[in-house]
Design an enzyme around this catalytic site. Structure first.
Site, PDB file in Angstrom:
ATOM      1  N   ASP A 186      24.785 -37.947 -34.640  1.00 29.94           N
ATOM      2  CA  ASP A 186      23.515 -37.214 -34.719  1.00 29.94           C
ATOM      3  C   ASP A 186      23.279 -36.387 -33.454  1.00 29.94           C
ATOM      4  O   ASP A 186      22.321 -35.617 -33.389  1.00 29.94           O
ATOM      5  CB  ASP A 186      22.346 -38.175 -34.940  1.00 29.94           C
ATOM      6  CG  ASP A 186      22.292 -39.286 -33.913  1.00 29.94           C
ATOM      7  OD1 ASP A 186      23.213 -40.116 -33.919  1.00 29.94           O
ATOM      8  OD2 ASP A 186      21.349 -39.334 -33.105  1.00 29.94           O
ATOM      9  N   ASP A 218      21.094 -32.427 -26.552  1.00 27.21           N
ATOM     10  CA  ASP A 218      20.539 -33.772 -26.359  1.00 27.21           C
ATOM     11  C   ASP A 218      21.032 -34.428 -25.073  1.00 27.21           C
ATOM     12  O   ASP A 218      21.794 -35.394 -25.081  1.00 27.21           O
ATOM     13  CB  ASP A 218      20.852 -34.671 -27.562  1.00 27.21           C
ATOM     14  CG  ASP A 218      20.051 -34.267 -28.793  1.00 27.21           C
ATOM     15  OD1 ASP A 218      19.040 -33.571 -28.627  1.00 27.21           O
ATOM     16  OD2 ASP A 218      20.422 -34.637 -29.907  1.00 27.21           O
TER      17      ASP A 218
END
Length: 705
Positions: free
Chosen positions: A400, A410
């Protein structure tokens, strides 16, 4: 002479037709921007939730709490229209005083109707237009959002470099100007960019993506954008398109409050982690490595966030060409939402990668799904080759967190290598070292394998279709392909055919990674040509760095000053290469001999180059950073910003140096007496280029943000 670019405030930037909301299937509870606007006028029916939790029946209006309630997204929904709401969670909603039933020793609890009415006041209203363009509303708010009840935000930093390189059309506004105020209110989640439907135009509103993921190797089911909300998708300028290849840029707020994907979390981000992400994205861009960017850092000091301790909230404005991850494919495949998987594959191939026609000589045939898989594999191989070349560790390479574009996104428990240790684990939650530095290429391959697993049936179906298709364009599955395949009993055969292609994709990944890694390392060593034995020479260098616990960044930078083993300055060069101070282990007596042996090989290899030594130094100093965003620099910057109330100087200095890592910053010249007197700023820059204290070498960071 090119015409001067007209800058526009953020609410006037055009909306890109490549935005995912125009191509993917929405959350069935929020099927349009109008459904988001409708929340502000929600009126609870009599007896709402009188028989238990809120349960929707056919025809019921959707209550505002459904936008903030964790829930599984059904019917193939790939995203949810979501408005930012950076409030502490659980929300402190009280029953009005006159409605409270006072009972000694008991807490009063708000009724369901009160909760829904209170949340409705926070949701953006089509009647509260903050900014428009020729009478058309483009930025909305609500009475509560415009009042003192909404948290006040402070702009801590703007990355002018990000704006100049990626968003030159955006008017950042002068300090204290109306344009700057409007910008900050959008980036703080107070004002929401949106557009009501008009004619065939379905409108526009922010959104959060639905995806799943393998976390530390195990399937975690639905995850999604739990604290990230994309607020704008806008076309790039022709110059940015030429420089980056991007047709669209997507602005996203990280830490802007709860979404349906927040699970047990508050949807917020703390200042500490936001500083780390803000600086990391810009540092990676300056190293010319594929990455998302960071445009702004906004602090919300009145909002408290509970992590290991109570901290203050902040929002990072992130920018990327797309935020689609491998996990977006996994969730649709796992749920057997075959048409949503088809739509997602087409979106990534046609809109994100902008595929036109398959190469005529492609060994991967004409299936669109297989070409999407190969492109994702190659892009991520290039990205990870950059990580290994520059000593970057992501820390949490779950599927993810792996973007299909091959950009690093991220930034959580990341780290840049200090003393070289190929086994280093930068995430203290990674007990087994799954995402250690040396394992990153393998974990990239694992992520690609999971994407192949998600696309296997689709790839196999397209292989089947291509057998009877004599055209030259991409072969794509049709709507209803999955259900048809199940009814006909073809899915198992399609899956087998798709899985068989994985080995070819793995080979492509390995070849791409090896070529890019070797190319980058040759540049770092000052080679302009490719010679047999280069890979071995690189490996021997890394082995020596690890054996003698030498600093990764400073050692590579120092090699630009190497002039030969017979040079009169060679002994001084070795003194600088092999320092004996408190931050390093005691060197063995054979260290100088071992390094001399390798440097002789390096010297012989350099002799095969045609350029002069002075040219080599210039080239090497353009690819070997002097400044690295080390853990001790990050920790010190965070602490100073927290303790020096109102002063953002340490943050701005770190941002400036991270954005220009190849500058000399008081670098020592080997063989020359240091006669230049450094001013206080130059002394500070030199200090920030150092290894730092031994206590923070190999510092492991938390996933918490």
């Amino acid at each position: 002479m090119a015409a001067q670019l007209k800058k526009q405030p953020i609410h006037k930037l055009p909306i890109s037709p490549h935005a995912p909301i125009y191509h993917l299937k929405p959350d069935p509870l929020f099927p349009s921007p109008a459904s988001l606007f409708a929340l502000s006028s929600y009126k609870p029916p009599a007896g709402l939730a009188s028989n238990g939790p809120v349960a929707l029946k056919e025809g019921d209006a959707v209550p505002p709490s459904m936008l903030r309630r964790s829930r599984a997204i059904r019917e193939g929904g790939a995203f949810t229209y979501t408005s930012p709401l950076p409030l502490e969670f659980p929300y402190d909603i009280q029953e009005p005083e006159e409605h409270q039933e006072k009972r000694v020793g008991e807490e009063t609890q708000a009724k369901a109707s009160t909760i829904e009415e209170s949340l409705a006041r926070y949701e953006v209203s089509p009647d509260v237009v903050v900014a428009d363009d020729e009478g058309k509303g483009r930025a909305f708010s609500s009475a509560v959002r415009q009042s003192s009840r909404f948290p006040k935000a402070t702009l801590l930093s703007l990355s002018s470099k990000c704006a100049e390189e990626w968003l030159p059309q955006l008017d950042l506004g002068a300090e204290a100007s109306k344009e700057r105020e409007q910008l900050v209110e959008v980036l703080a989640g107070k004002t929401v960019l949106a557009r009501e439907a008009e004619g065939k135009d379905i409108g526009f509103a922010p959104w959060s993506l639905c995806y799943g993921g393998h976390q530390f190797g195990s399937w975690a089911n639905q995850l999604g954008d739990g604290r990230a909300i994309s607020i704008l998708s806008t076309p790039t300028t022709p110059e940015v398109k030429d420089a980056t290849g991007f047709s669209t840029l997507e602005l996203q707020l990280k830490g802007a409050g709860r979404t349906p994907y927040s699970r047990f979390a508050d949807g917020l981000a703390v200042l500490r982690s936001s500083i780390r992400e803000y600086l990391a994205a810009e540092a990676m861009a300056a190293l010319r490595l594929p990455t998302s960017r960071a445009l702004a850092l906004v602090g919300i000091p009145d909002v408290k966030v509970r992590r290991e301790m109570v901290e203050t909230a902040a929002i990072v404005t992130r920018v990327a060409s797309s935020w689609i991850r491998i996990g977006n494919f996994e969730i649709q495949s796992t749920r057997q939402e075959w048409d949503s998987l088809r739509t997602l594959t087409r979106f990534v191939g046609r809109e994100v990668f902008e595929f036109k026609e398959p190469p005529a000589d492609s060994k991967f045939g004409r299936g669109l799904g297989l070409h999407v898989l190969v492109e994702v594999a190659k892009r991520n191989a290039v990205m990870i080759a950059g990580w290994q070349s520059y000593g970057f560790m992501h820390g949490v390479m779950n599927t993810d967190n792996i973007a299909v574009t091959g950009a690093c996104i991220d930034y959580g428990p990341y780290a840049f290598m200090d003393v070289f240790d190929s086994h280093h684990i930068c995430n203290h939650s990674d007990d087994m070292g799954r995402y250690s530095f040396r394992n990153q290429p393998t974990m990239g391959m694992f992520a690609v394998t999971k994407l192949a697993d998600a696309l296997a049936e689709l790839i196999g179906c397209e292989i089947d279709i291509a057998k009877n298709d004599e055209g030259s364009g991409f072969v794509q599955v049709d709507e209803g392909w999955g259900e048809g395949g199940i009814e006909a009993g073809w899915m198992a055969g399609w899956r087998k055919a798709g899985v068989e292609k994985l080995e070819d994709v793995k080979t492509e990944f390995v070849e791409t990674f090896t070529n890019e890694y070797t190319r980058l390392m040759r540049l770092r060593l000052g080679f302009e040509t490719a010679q047999k034995g280069d890979f071995d020479l690189i490996s021997e260098l890394l082995d020596l760095l690890e054996l003698h616990s030498l600093d990764f960044t400073n050692s590579f930078r120092l090699l630009s000053q190497f002039t030969g083993t017979s040079s009169s300055h060679f002994s001084i060069f070795l003194d600088h290469l092999l320092p004996s101070d408190a931050t390093t282990v005691t060197l063995p007596p054979t260290a100088r001999e071992e390094w001399t042996k390798w440097l002789k090989k390096y010297e012989d290899r350099l002799a095969a180059e045609l350029s002069e030594a002075s040219d080599r130094r210039l080239r090497m100093n353009l690819v070997n950073p002097r400044f690295t965003l080390r853990q001790w620099v990050l920790e010190e910057t965070i602490q100073k910003l927290d303790h020096q109330k109102g002063s953002v100087d340490p943050l701005e200095r770190a941002l400036r140096m991270a954005g220009a890592p190849f500058e000399a910053y008081g670098e020592v010249e080997i063989g020359k007496d240091e006669c230049e007197v450094l001013n206080e700023e130059q002394k500070e820059e030199r200090r920030l280029c150092g290894v730092g204290s031994a206590e923070l070498l190999g510092f492991q960071c938390s996933c918490s943000s």
